[in-house]
Scaffold this motif. Structure first.
Motif, PDB file in Angstrom:
ATOM      1  N   LYS A 161     104.405  62.455  97.110  1.00  0.00           N
ATOM      2  CA  LYS A 161     105.673  62.995  97.808  1.00  0.00           C
ATOM      3  C   LYS A 161     106.865  63.417  97.028  1.00  0.00           C
ATOM      4  N   PHE A 162     107.747  64.085  97.496  1.00  0.00           N
ATOM      5  CA  PHE A 162     108.708  64.543  96.648  1.00  0.00           C
ATOM      6  C   PHE A 162     109.898  63.467  96.457  1.00  0.00           C
ATOM      7  N   GLU A 163     109.770  62.283  97.186  1.00  0.00           N
ATOM      8  CA  GLU A 163     110.720  61.255  96.842  1.00  0.00           C
ATOM      9  C   GLU A 163     109.977  60.322  95.657  1.00  0.00           C
ATOM     10  N   ASP A 164     108.837  60.227  95.856  1.00  0.00           N
ATOM     11  CA  ASP A 164     108.125  59.614  94.866  1.00  0.00           C
ATOM     12  C   ASP A 164     108.063  60.064  93.538  1.00  0.00           C
TER      13      ASP A 164
ATOM     14  N   LEU B 137     110.355  62.016  92.628  1.00  0.00           N
ATOM     15  CA  LEU B 137     111.791  61.976  92.215  1.00  0.00           C
ATOM     16  C   LEU B 137     112.014  60.469  91.136  1.00  0.00           C
ATOM     17  N   GLU B 138     111.858  59.661  92.032  1.00  0.00           N
ATOM     18  CA  GLU B 138     111.936  58.279  91.383  1.00  0.00           C
ATOM     19  C   GLU B 138     111.152  58.202  90.033  1.00  0.00           C
TER      20      GLU B 138
ATOM     21  N   TYR C 190     115.597  69.837  99.622  1.00  0.00           N
ATOM     22  CA  TYR C 190     115.211  68.651  98.563  1.00  0.00           C
ATOM     23  C   TYR C 190     116.834  68.440  98.256  1.00  0.00           C
ATOM     24  N   ASP C 191     116.849  66.937  97.754  1.00  0.00           N
ATOM     25  CA  ASP C 191     118.042  66.163  97.347  1.00  0.00           C
ATOM     26  C   ASP C 191     117.689  65.927  95.978  1.00  0.00           C
TER      27      ASP C 191
ATOM     28  N   ALA D 192     119.722  62.306  92.713  1.00  0.00           N
ATOM     29  CA  ALA D 192     119.277  61.218  91.817  1.00  0.00           C
ATOM     30  C   ALA D 192     119.059  61.595  90.189  1.00  0.00           C
TER      31      ALA D 192
END
Length: 354
Positions: free
Chosen positions: A127-130, A132-133, A162-163, A166
Motif C-alpha cells: 500500500k502507498f501509505e505503508d 511512504l512510511e 497521492y500525498d 511526509a
C-alpha cells in the motif's frame, strides 16, 4: 458485442460505427482539445509557420526558436525554474530517470508507470501509505546520502491523489530528488498547475521534479520535465534529449498560443465534472474532486451502457486476469444532456446503488 478496436475517426464526444452513434465517455482527452475547432486551427497555423516537423535533434547547430521559447513559457506557467521538452512522455521519463539515477540510491513507489522503470518491474506490491512510511524511515536510517524517489503523482484508475508531504520528515543530512509523473493531472486537476503543489515540500534538501506526457489533457504529443535549473540541465545533457528528434513545432505553437482556449475548456470540463458528481452522489462510483474520472468494478456496467449507445473505457486492472475496471471519463466536449443521460442510465440499475 460491438468492437471499437479499429476506428478511423477521432475519439471525441461521438463515435460513429456500423450506422450507429455512441456517446464516448472514455479515453484521456479530458479537455477535449483533440476535437476543439479553434485549437485545431491554431495547429494548422503552426504547420503553415513551421512545417510538419523538424528532422534535427536539440543538439544540432540549426534550431527553431519555439522550443526554447516554449520551455521558458511552460516553466513560468507551471511555476518551476526550468523545463525540458521531449517528443513524448515516455522519452521524458526515461531520460529523466537515467540521467538522475547516477550516484543516487533509487527507490520506486507502488504502481509506478513502466516508462519510469530503469530496467524491469521494481515490484513494489504494498500500500502507498505503508511504502511512504517505510521509505522515509529507510532514508533517515541508511548510510547513503543521496536518493532518487520515483512515483506517480496520482492513480488515475482508482482514482486517487497521492500525498507526499511526509517527505518533510526527511533528515536534513540527506538529499532527495522526488520525481513525480503527473501525466493525468497536469493542467487538469488544477488550472495551469500540476496536480501536486511542490510548495507543500518545505525541506530544502528535497527537490521536486515533475514530468508528464502532454498528450492527455493538453492534447499535445510531447513530454515535459519541470524542475530546478540544476536538475533540468542534467536531464538536457542526457543522450536521449541530445539525440532524439523533438516534438512537432506546430503542436507547440498551438500549446503556446492556445492558453485562452485551454482556459475555456478547463472551466467547461470542471463544470461537467461537478454536474456528474452531483448526479451520481448516491451511486457506488469512485471519484475524487476536480478530476473527471468515475470508476467502478461492476462487471456488467460496460455492456449495460453499450446497449444504450454509450461507450466507456473497460479493461482488467491491475493484472490481465483481474476483474474489469470501468472508467467513465467526463470531458469538456460533453453537453449537460449527455451527462444527465449517462447519470440516468447508471441510476436505473440496482448494480450501482448504495
Amino acid at each position: 458485442m460491438t468492437s471499437f478496436r479499429k476506428l478511423n475517426q477521432p475519439t471525441g464526444r461521438i463515435i460513429h460505427l456500423d450506422h450507429s452513434s455512441f456517446l464516448f465517455f472514455g479515453g484521456t482527452a479530458y479537455l477535449g482539445l483533440l476535437q476543439n475547432p479553434d485549437y485545431i486551427e491554431l495547429y494548422k497555423d503552426g504547420i503553415d509557420k513551421y512545417g510538419l516537423n523538424i528532422g534535427t535533434s536539440r543538439s544540432n547547430n540549426v534550431q527553431l526558436g519555439i522550443y526554447e521559447e516554449s520551455e521558458q513559457e511552460l516553466s513560468k506557467r507551471f511555476g518551476f525554474p526550468a523545463s525540458a521538452l521531449f517528443s513524448s512522455g515516455y522519452l521524458a521519463a526515461q531520460a529523466t530517470v537515467r540521467a538522475l539515477a547516477k550516484n543516487r540510491k533509487v527507490i520506486y513507489a507502488p504502481d509506478t508507470h513502466p516508462s519510469l522503470w530503469l530496467d524491469q518491474n521494481p515490484n513494489q506490491e504494498v500500500k502507498f501509505e505503508d511504502w511512504l512510511e517505510s521509505t522515509i524511515q529507510t532514508i533517515n536510517e541508511a548510510t547513503e546520502k543521496e536518493y532518487l524517489v520515483i512515483s506517480n503523482c496520482m492513480d488515475n484508475l482508482t482514482p486517487r491523489l497521492y500525498d507526499f508531504s511526509a517527505f518533510n520528515k526527511v533528515d536534513s543530512s540527506k538529499k532527495v530528488v522526488l520525481v513525480l509523473d503527473d501525466s493525468h493531472g497536469i493542467a487538469v486537476v488544477r488550472k495551469n498547475a500540476t496536480s501536486f503543489d511542490k510548495n507543500l515540500i518545505q525541506q530544502t534538501n528535497v527537490q521536486v521534479l515533475i514530468l508528464a506526457s502532454l498528450a492527455k489533457g493538453l492534447g499535445t504529443d510531447a513530454g515535459l520535465v519541470l524542475g530546478d535549473e540544476e536538475l533540468i540541465d542534467t536531464v538536457k545533457k542526457d543522450p536521449i534529449f541530445m539525440g532524439a528528434s523533438p516534438c512537432s513545432p506546430a503542436a507547440l505553437y498551438a500549446l503556446k498560443n492556445g492558453t485562452a482556449i485551454y482556459g475555456f475548456a478547463f472551466d467547461q470540463m470542471q463544470r461537467n465534472t461537478q454536474q456528474m458528481a452531483d448526479l451520481v452522489t448516491n451511486l457506488k462510483l469512485n471519484h475524487i474532486p476536480n478530476f473527471p474520472v468515475f470508476t467502478s468494478t461492476e462487471p456488467t456496467l460496460y455492456k449495460h451502457l453499450v446497449n444504450h449507445k454509450i461507450v466507456i473505457s473497460s479493461f482488467p486492472y491491475p493484472l490481465p486476469n483481474s476483474p474489469l475496471l470501468n472508467r467513465i471519463v467526463v470531458s469538456a466536449l460533453h453537453r449537460p444532456a449527455d451527462i444527465e443521460w449517462i447519470a440516468e442510465l447508471l441510476s436505473r440499475e440496482n448494480i450501482l446503488k448504495l
